[in-house]
Design a protein around this motif. Structure first.
Motif, PDB file in Angstrom:
ATOM      1  N   UNK A  53      75.633  62.489  36.185  1.00 26.51           N
ATOM      2  CA  UNK A  53      74.488  62.254  37.067  1.00 26.51           C
ATOM      3  C   UNK A  53      74.103  63.450  37.934  1.00 26.51           C
ATOM      4  N   UNK A  54      75.055  64.180  38.528  1.00 23.15           N
ATOM      5  CA  UNK A  54      74.636  65.312  39.363  1.00 23.15           C
ATOM      6  C   UNK A  54      73.792  66.338  38.632  1.00 23.15           C
ATOM      7  N   UNK A  55      73.923  66.391  37.314  1.00 15.25           N
ATOM      8  CA  UNK A  55      73.143  67.376  36.551  1.00 15.25           C
ATOM      9  C   UNK A  55      71.658  67.030  36.522  1.00 15.25           C
ATOM     10  N   UNK A  56      71.323  65.737  36.663  1.00 11.38           N
ATOM     11  CA  UNK A  56      69.911  65.343  36.578  1.00 11.38           C
ATOM     12  C   UNK A  56      69.085  65.931  37.717  1.00 11.38           C
ATOM     13  N   UNK A  57      69.437  65.694  38.984  1.00  8.76           N
ATOM     14  CA  UNK A  57      68.639  66.303  40.051  1.00  8.76           C
ATOM     15  C   UNK A  57      68.720  67.823  40.065  1.00  8.76           C
ATOM     16  N   UNK A  58      69.876  68.377  39.656  1.00 13.31           N
ATOM     17  CA  UNK A  58      70.001  69.837  39.617  1.00 13.31           C
ATOM     18  C   UNK A  58      69.029  70.430  38.606  1.00 13.31           C
ATOM     19  N   UNK A  59      68.956  69.806  37.428  1.00  9.60           N
ATOM     20  CA  UNK A  59      68.024  70.285  36.402  1.00  9.60           C
ATOM     21  C   UNK A  59      66.582  70.137  36.864  1.00  9.60           C
ATOM     22  N   UNK A  60      66.287  68.998  37.494  1.00 11.53           N
ATOM     23  CA  UNK A  60      64.926  68.766  37.968  1.00 11.53           C
ATOM     24  C   UNK A  60      64.551  69.774  39.045  1.00 11.53           C
ATOM     25  N   UNK A  61      65.484  70.062  39.945  1.00  7.96           N
ATOM     26  CA  UNK A  61      65.231  71.051  40.994  1.00  7.96           C
ATOM     27  C   UNK A  61      64.929  72.417  40.383  1.00  7.96           C
ATOM     28  N   UNK A  62      65.697  72.758  39.336  1.00 10.18           N
ATOM     29  CA  UNK A  62      65.477  74.036  38.668  1.00 10.18           C
ATOM     30  C   UNK A  62      64.109  74.090  38.012  1.00 10.18           C
ATOM     31  N   UNK A  95      58.711  73.099  43.930  1.00 10.39           N
ATOM     32  CA  UNK A  95      57.317  72.673  43.878  1.00 10.39           C
ATOM     33  C   UNK A  95      57.120  71.313  44.545  1.00 10.39           C
ATOM     34  N   UNK A  96      55.928  71.114  45.078  1.00 15.04           N
ATOM     35  CA  UNK A  96      55.619  69.867  45.784  1.00 15.04           C
ATOM     36  C   UNK A  96      55.135  68.798  44.816  1.00 15.04           C
ATOM     37  N   UNK A  97      56.030  68.316  43.995  1.00 16.36           N
ATOM     38  CA  UNK A  97      55.685  67.328  42.982  1.00 16.36           C
ATOM     39  C   UNK A  97      56.562  66.097  43.182  1.00 16.36           C
ATOM     40  N   UNK A  98      56.105  65.116  43.942  1.00 20.25           N
ATOM     41  CA  UNK A  98      56.965  63.959  44.222  1.00 20.25           C
ATOM     42  C   UNK A  98      57.166  63.027  43.037  1.00 20.25           C
ATOM     43  N   UNK A  99      56.271  63.037  42.057  1.00 20.55           N
ATOM     44  CA  UNK A  99      56.371  62.073  40.958  1.00 20.55           C
ATOM     45  C   UNK A  99      57.652  62.244  40.136  1.00 20.55           C
ATOM     46  N   UNK A 100      58.022  63.453  39.696  1.00 18.88           N
ATOM     47  CA  UNK A 100      59.275  63.564  38.924  1.00 18.88           C
ATOM     48  C   UNK A 100      60.489  63.079  39.711  1.00 18.88           C
ATOM     49  N   UNK A 101      60.544  63.399  40.999  1.00 22.30           N
ATOM     50  CA  UNK A 101      61.667  62.939  41.813  1.00 22.30           C
ATOM     51  C   UNK A 101      61.670  61.410  41.910  1.00 22.30           C
ATOM     52  N   UNK A 102      60.481  60.825  42.070  1.00 23.89           N
ATOM     53  CA  UNK A 102      60.387  59.368  42.162  1.00 23.89           C
ATOM     54  C   UNK A 102      60.795  58.708  40.852  1.00 23.89           C
ATOM     55  N   UNK A 103      60.410  59.293  39.729  1.00 21.92           N
ATOM     56  CA  UNK A 103      60.792  58.746  38.424  1.00 21.92           C
ATOM     57  C   UNK A 103      62.307  58.793  38.250  1.00 21.92           C
ATOM     58  N   UNK A 104      62.908  59.932  38.588  1.00 24.83           N
ATOM     59  CA  UNK A 104      64.361  60.067  38.469  1.00 24.83           C
ATOM     60  C   UNK A 104      65.071  59.041  39.343  1.00 24.83           C
ATOM     61  N   UNK A 105      64.639  58.917  40.590  1.00 31.45           N
ATOM     62  CA  UNK A 105      65.290  57.973  41.497  1.00 31.45           C
ATOM     63  C   UNK A 105      65.098  56.536  41.026  1.00 31.45           C
ATOM     64  N   UNK A 106      63.903  56.211  40.548  1.00 32.52           N
ATOM     65  CA  UNK A 106      63.625  54.855  40.065  1.00 32.52           C
ATOM     66  C   UNK A 106      64.490  54.523  38.856  1.00 32.52           C
ATOM     67  N   UNK A 107      64.616  55.476  37.947  1.00 29.62           N
ATOM     68  CA  UNK A 107      65.412  55.241  36.738  1.00 29.62           C
ATOM     69  C   UNK A 107      66.885  55.037  37.082  1.00 29.62           C
ATOM     70  N   UNK A 108      67.436  55.898  37.920  1.00 27.37           N
ATOM     71  CA  UNK A 108      68.861  55.812  38.257  1.00 27.37           C
ATOM     72  C   UNK A 108      69.153  54.556  39.069  1.00 27.37           C
ATOM     73  N   UNK A 109      68.335  54.298  40.087  1.00 21.16           N
ATOM     74  CA  UNK A 109      68.576  53.112  40.912  1.00 21.16           C
ATOM     75  C   UNK A 109      68.355  51.829  40.120  1.00 21.16           C
ATOM     76  N   UNK A 110      67.299  51.825  39.302  1.00 25.22           N
ATOM     77  CA  UNK A 110      66.991  50.632  38.520  1.00 25.22           C
ATOM     78  C   UNK A 110      68.042  50.309  37.486  1.00 25.22           C
ATOM     79  N   UNK A 111      68.753  51.342  37.017  1.00 18.70           N
ATOM     80  CA  UNK A 111      69.797  51.125  36.016  1.00 18.70           C
ATOM     81  C   UNK A 111      71.038  50.458  36.600  1.00 18.70           C
ATOM     82  N   UNK A 112      71.113  50.364  37.924  1.00 16.45           N
ATOM     83  CA  UNK A 112      72.295  49.810  38.577  1.00 16.45           C
ATOM     84  C   UNK A 112      72.113  48.365  39.047  1.00 16.45           C
TER      85      UNK A 112
END
Length: 674
Positions: free
Chosen positions: A232-241, A246-263
């Motif tokens: 899991x730590x690799x996902x936000x690290x890759x996205x940050x890279x 950049x000021x793009x909230x949608x990719x961060x929101x998608x990542x958070x929604x997917x990870x939280x929703x999977x739990x």
């Protein structure tokens, strides 16, 4: 909106067909119709053996109702929550109906359309030429909010769902969508699609979604699974890279929604998805991106700037010059089915245009060094060196053999079209067609109308641009036109920062974190400092201020022989053609002692330098439409996508004029409000 029919075998077909739109969208009519269809299905359950969901349009379903979505305000959040809840409730009713449900995808299924298909138990796609499947929401500053994130993760697993579908915005052909896991079958014809749907229903009377079956386990595990938790730590690290700050909230929101929703359970995951979508919908960045990539793009490609005249389509194109740009233009025209003749100074030089590519495409390109071979061409695109005399000579050489009334165009990036038109006998048929390099990947085409260019010439160039798959903006003449002029301000401001002692790395990081795809110094290396100097000198000769960067560029060239990437040395070092580190001699070129400049100021100096000049382009009549300015800035010169374009950035800024005045007071009159 949804036609309900039941055949003798008890199979109900729900045919989506919005009577007021060319494509089906998730508008209020759809919501009411789907609720009514599910109510009837439930009432007739004992007579129903299965359900087919399809469309009467040439596409399956185009997605969300973007005009309505773009107007969402924060105070609309409760109503949006209820609306999305209704949409999800009905799709959940569909997938838990207790009968097999098949999506017969007869054309493109994007965004909401793919979400409808995912609420079916089986998906059969017809391999129509224009059929694409995907979630483009991330490119609009949004996330798939009708169950798309939740179902894709549960169907494929967290990593495949994110990396193939949700974070990319890719639009896949049916076969590729099948290989990527969201389509089950691909067929050749609509008739076969519906026949296969009926066969599948008959063979699977107990169909259900995987997550509704006992013992379901998410592919790859949940975030609580040790193996996935370790990744899991690799996902936000890759996205940050990838985002580079950049000021793009949608990719961060998608990542958070997917990870939280999977739990959590399905319904809770739906709620998480809904809340995050509403946050994006009611924010400014999504409005900017919808404004650009939906409204402005539709206006530009729809011909808002195209003169309303009837013209004959191009049939045979002559390209003058077989360098990288000429060869790219020739290939783009040939790929669109046009016959192309490429002329250069020698047969060997002309042969470069057919050196590599699809054989069927290359077969339409004829390389030549003989002017006579251009006989009958009804369009000529000149792509030789940026020298006015040379360009005028090649037109004088070929004009006499072309078809009567042939369209005459120059692929210049900066030279005024009105001046170049003095070298042809029919200036009304002459204009600029500024392609961007590499032609095969860059989608923009800048059409430049000179002082004597006629409407028919503009219309012909526009139609040719659309035919070869480009997004054509139309601008009026002026030194640098629109794109080259405005990006010149960006590069000039950045190099000027280095000259005043700002560390080069800070300049590059400021640009990347502001949302530019490439740092300005790296971009200058790509353009070459030699060309930048040539443009500076041309401006100076025309009585225009050369810019703040001129002195440093001169020193880079004359004292240090660092012209750019093509020579292996510029602002950056290069090894085997790959960019390395910033050259360590840059600090010594500063003409003033470095001072601490806030990151926000560095970013806004770059953004405002382009925005202010775009406003001047509009005031001077270089820009014909705001849509052309916004799309041209994003697709052509890399203005940050989150802004919605260079003019929209100025208009949506809470205090653009006030901030410009602050920058002018601190850094110079070039930032004075327009």
């Amino acid at each position: 909106m949804i036609e309900y029919t039941r055949d003798a075998a008890g199979i109900v077909t729900l045919t989506m067909n919005d009577p007021d739109q060319a494509a089906n969208t998730m508008n209020a009519r759809y919501v009411a119709a789907m609720t009514a269809a599910l109510d009837r299905l439930e009432a007739e359950r004992e007579q129903v053996a299965g359900v087919i969901v399809t469309s009467a349009k040439s596409t399956f379903f185009a997605g969300g109702d973007l005009p309505t979505m773009s107007r969402a305000r924060r105070e609309d959040a409760p109503a949006l929550f209820e609306l999305l809840g209704t949409i999800k409730r009905d799709l959940r009713r569909l997938e838990t109906y207790g009968r097999p449900v098949v999506a017969a995808i007869n054309g493109a299924a994007l965004g909401g359309g793919l979400e409808i298909a995912l609420a079916c138990h089986h998906r059969i796609a017809c391999d129509a030429p224009d059929s694409r499947l995907g979630f483009p929401e991330v490119t609009l500053g949004l996330l798939p909010g009708a169950g798309g994130v939740t179902r894709t993760v549960r169907m494929l697993g967290l990593a495949p769902a994110l990396t193939t579908w949700l974070l990319t915005g890719k639009r896949l052909r049916p076969a590729a969508a099948r290989d990527a896991g969201l389509v089950d079958e691909v067929v050749a014809t609509p008739r076969e699609m519906l026949a296969r749907a009926r066969d599948w229903i008959a063979a699977h009377p107990d169909a259900a979604q995987p997550w509704d079956r006992p013992g379901y386990r998410m592919p790859g595990g949940t975030p609580a699974t040790p193996e996935l938790a370790a990744q899991l730590p690799a996902f936000p690290a890759t996205l940050r890279k990838q985002l580079k700050g950049n000021r793009m909230p949608a990719p961060e929101a998608i990542l958070a929604t997917a990870v939280e929703g999977a739990q959590v359970d399905l319904e809770t995951a739906f709620t998480i998805e809904t809340r995050r979508l509403i946050t994006l919908l009611t924010g400014q960045i999504a409005k900017n991106m919808i404004g650009a990539f939906f409204f402005d793009m539709r206006a530009v490609n729809g011909g808002a700037a195209r003169p309303d005249v009837q013209v004959e389509p191009a049939r045979r194109v002559a390209v003058l010059g077989a360098g990288m740009m000429g060869a790219g233009i020739a290939y783009a025209c040939a790929r669109a089915g046009l016959d192309v003749v490429v002329k250069d100074v020698s047969p060997e030089a002309a042969a470069r245009a057919v050196a590599e590519g699809d054989p069927a495409v290359l077969a339409r390109i004829t390389p030549t060094a003989d002017v006579a071979d251009l006989r009958g061409c009804d369009v000529v695109i000149e792509a030789v060196f940026e020298d006015p005399q040379l360009k005028q000579r090649v037109f004088a050489e070929v004009e006499q053999v072309l078809a009567p009334g042939a369209l005459l165009t120059s692929n210049t990036s900066t030279l005024p079209i009105t001046g170049l038109a003095q070298g042809v006998s029919r200036p009304a048929d002459f204009l600029g067609m500024h392609f961007f390099s590499p032609v095969g990947r860059m989608p923009l085409l800048e059409i430049v109308a000179g002082g004597q260019t006629g409407d028919a010439a503009v219309a012909r160039a526009f139609d040719l641009g659309r035919r070869i798959g480009k997004t054509p903006i139309v601008v009026n003449d002026g030194r640098g036109f629109f794109t080259s002029r405005v990006i010149g301000r960006f590069i000039d401001e950045a190099i000027g920062m280095v000259a005043e002692g700002v560390p080069a790395a800070s300049v590059e990081q400021a640009a990347l974190q502001a949302g530019y795809p490439t740092g300005p110094l790296a971009l200058a290396d790509e353009v070459t400092l030699t060309l930048i100097r040539r443009i500076h000198l041309a401006y100076r000769a025309a009585g225009v201020t050369a810019g703040r960067a001129h002195a440093l560029v001169e020193r880079m060239l004359t004292e240090h022989d660092r012209p750019g990437r093509s020579s292996g040395r510029g602002f950056y070092t290069y090894a085997d053609g790959r960019r390395g580190r910033l050259w360590n001699g840059l600090a010594g070129l500063a003409t003033a002692e470095g001072r601490a400049v806030p990151l926000g100021d560095l970013q806004e100096r770059l953004l405002f330098s382009e925005a202010l000049d775009a406003l001047r382009c509009r005031a001077e009549g270089v820009l014909r439409t705001d849509a052309d300015g916004n799309i041209g800035s994003i697709l052509g010169i890399g203005f940050p996508a989150w802004t919605g374009g260079v003019l929209r950035y100025a208009e949506q800024h809470p205090d653009f004029r006030g901030r410009a005045a602050e920058l002018a007071a601190r850094y110079g009159d070039r930032f004075a409000p327009v």
